[in-house]
Design an enzyme around this catalytic site. Structure first.
Site, PDB file in Angstrom:
ATOM      1  N   HIS A 234      -5.726 -53.381  30.533  1.00 29.19           N
ATOM      2  CA  HIS A 234      -6.161 -53.291  31.961  1.00 29.19           C
ATOM      3  C   HIS A 234      -7.561 -52.758  32.270  1.00 29.19           C
ATOM      4  CE1 HIS A 234      -1.960 -54.062  33.735  1.00 29.19           C
ATOM      5  NE2 HIS A 234      -2.228 -54.874  32.663  1.00 29.19           N
TER       6      HIS A 234
ATOM      7  N   CYS B 180      -8.091 -32.067  23.249  1.00 31.36           N
ATOM      8  CA  CYS B 180      -8.216 -30.496  23.574  1.00 31.36           C
ATOM      9  C   CYS B 180      -6.884 -30.182  23.654  1.00 31.36           C
ATOM     10  CB  CYS B 180      -9.219 -30.216  24.796  1.00 31.36           C
ATOM     11  SG  CYS B 180      -8.599 -31.067  26.249  1.00 31.36           S
TER      12      CYS B 180
ATOM     13  N   THR C  56      -4.998 -29.809  26.606  1.00 31.16           N
ATOM     14  CA  THR C  56      -4.323 -30.845  27.480  1.00 31.16           C
ATOM     15  C   THR C  56      -4.808 -32.073  27.435  1.00 31.16           C
ATOM     16  OG1 THR C  56      -5.907 -30.073  29.198  1.00 31.16           O
ATOM     17  CG2 THR C  56      -3.911 -28.684  28.974  1.00 31.16           C
TER      18      THR C  56
ATOM     19  N   ASP D  44     -11.755 -29.694  20.814  1.00 30.39           N
ATOM     20  CA  ASP D  44     -12.287 -28.217  20.786  1.00 30.39           C
ATOM     21  C   ASP D  44     -11.137 -27.508  19.924  1.00 30.39           C
ATOM     22  OD1 ASP D  44      -9.943 -27.944  22.211  1.00 30.39           O
ATOM     23  OD2 ASP D  44     -10.669 -27.202  24.189  1.00 30.39           O
TER      24      ASP D  44
ATOM     25  N   HIS E 280      -8.806 -58.272  35.416  1.00 24.00           N
ATOM     26  CA  HIS E 280      -8.967 -57.122  34.993  1.00 24.00           C
ATOM     27  C   HIS E 280     -10.556 -56.811  34.968  1.00 24.00           C
ATOM     28  CE1 HIS E 280      -4.989 -56.197  35.000  1.00 24.00           C
ATOM     29  NE2 HIS E 280      -4.631 -57.168  34.155  1.00 24.00           N
TER      30      HIS E 280
HETATM   31  C1  RB5 Z   1      -8.831 -24.354  26.124  1.00 28.78           C
HETATM   32  O1  RB5 Z   1      -8.121 -23.187  26.073  1.00 28.78           O
HETATM   33  C2  RB5 Z   1      -8.418 -25.350  27.010  1.00 28.78           C
HETATM   34  O2  RB5 Z   1      -8.526 -25.204  28.313  1.00 28.78           O
HETATM   35  C3  RB5 Z   1      -8.637 -26.746  26.430  1.00 28.78           C
HETATM   36  O3  RB5 Z   1      -8.413 -27.145  25.300  1.00 28.78           O
HETATM   37  C4  RB5 Z   1      -8.515 -27.990  27.524  1.00 28.78           C
HETATM   38  O4  RB5 Z   1      -6.838 -27.953  27.550  1.00 28.78           O
HETATM   39  C5  RB5 Z   1      -8.801 -27.987  28.922  1.00 28.78           C
HETATM   40  O5  RB5 Z   1      -8.715 -28.894  29.446  1.00 28.78           O
END
Ligand code: RB5
Length: 145
Positions: free
Chosen positions: A98, A65, A67, A8, A133
């Site tokens: 695994h 993304c 996180t 994203d 596994h």
């Molecule tokens: C976008 O701001 C953020 O929410 C997205 O990149 C991600 O971290 C969501 O899990």
């Protein structure tokens, strides 16, 4: 080895870095975008990659993304996908050995590009161990119904 990759807006920079790495390693990939820096919804970019990997059109997927969390949650809703959210090299290897993970999710806001490169290389170069596994991965598939 053919890779599907997307992000994203929060993962655009790291996606470019990882595509550079794949170029250096001469690993073929398809970039599922986005091609702008606009704010987008990560499930819209997780879905095509996860579905293409689940269909066998690609061997593995890479989702990025801010996180890595949203991407991993979304990808794991697609039947046949075992997406691992990974931010260290040990887990990158372990989830291949695994869990036979077929997608890796990374967070651009969590780790730097150098570590991300090491993680992706370790993940790509590690084989599933099979044995006990296999039974465990089959039990994950049973949960999908
Ligand atoms: C976008 O701001 C953020 O929410 C997205 O990149 C991600 O971290 C969501 O899990």
């Amino acid at each position: 080895m053919k890779i599907a990759i997307s992000s994203d807006h929060g993962g655009n920079n790291l996606r470019r870095e990882i595509m550079e790495l794949l170029d250096e390693l001469q690993i073929s990939y398809e970039d599922f975008g986005p091609q702008t820096t606009d704010s987008v919804d990560y499930p819209d970019y997780a879905k095509p990659v996860a579905e293409a990997v689940a269909k066998g059109e690609f061997n593995r997927g890479i989702l990025i993304c801010g996180t890595g969390i949203g991407m991993s949650i979304a990808a794991n809703k697609v039947k046949g996908i075992r997406c691992a959210l990974v931010h260290d090299v040990f887990s990158a290897k372990a989830t291949r050995c695994h869990n036979d993970s077929n997608i890796i999710a990374l967070g651009e806001r969590v780790i730097g590009p150098g570590l991300a490169r090491e993680i992706v290389q370790a993940w790509l170069n590690t084989d599933f161990e099979g044995g006990r596994h296999t039974r465990r991965v089959e039990k994950i598939s049973e949960l999908e119904g």
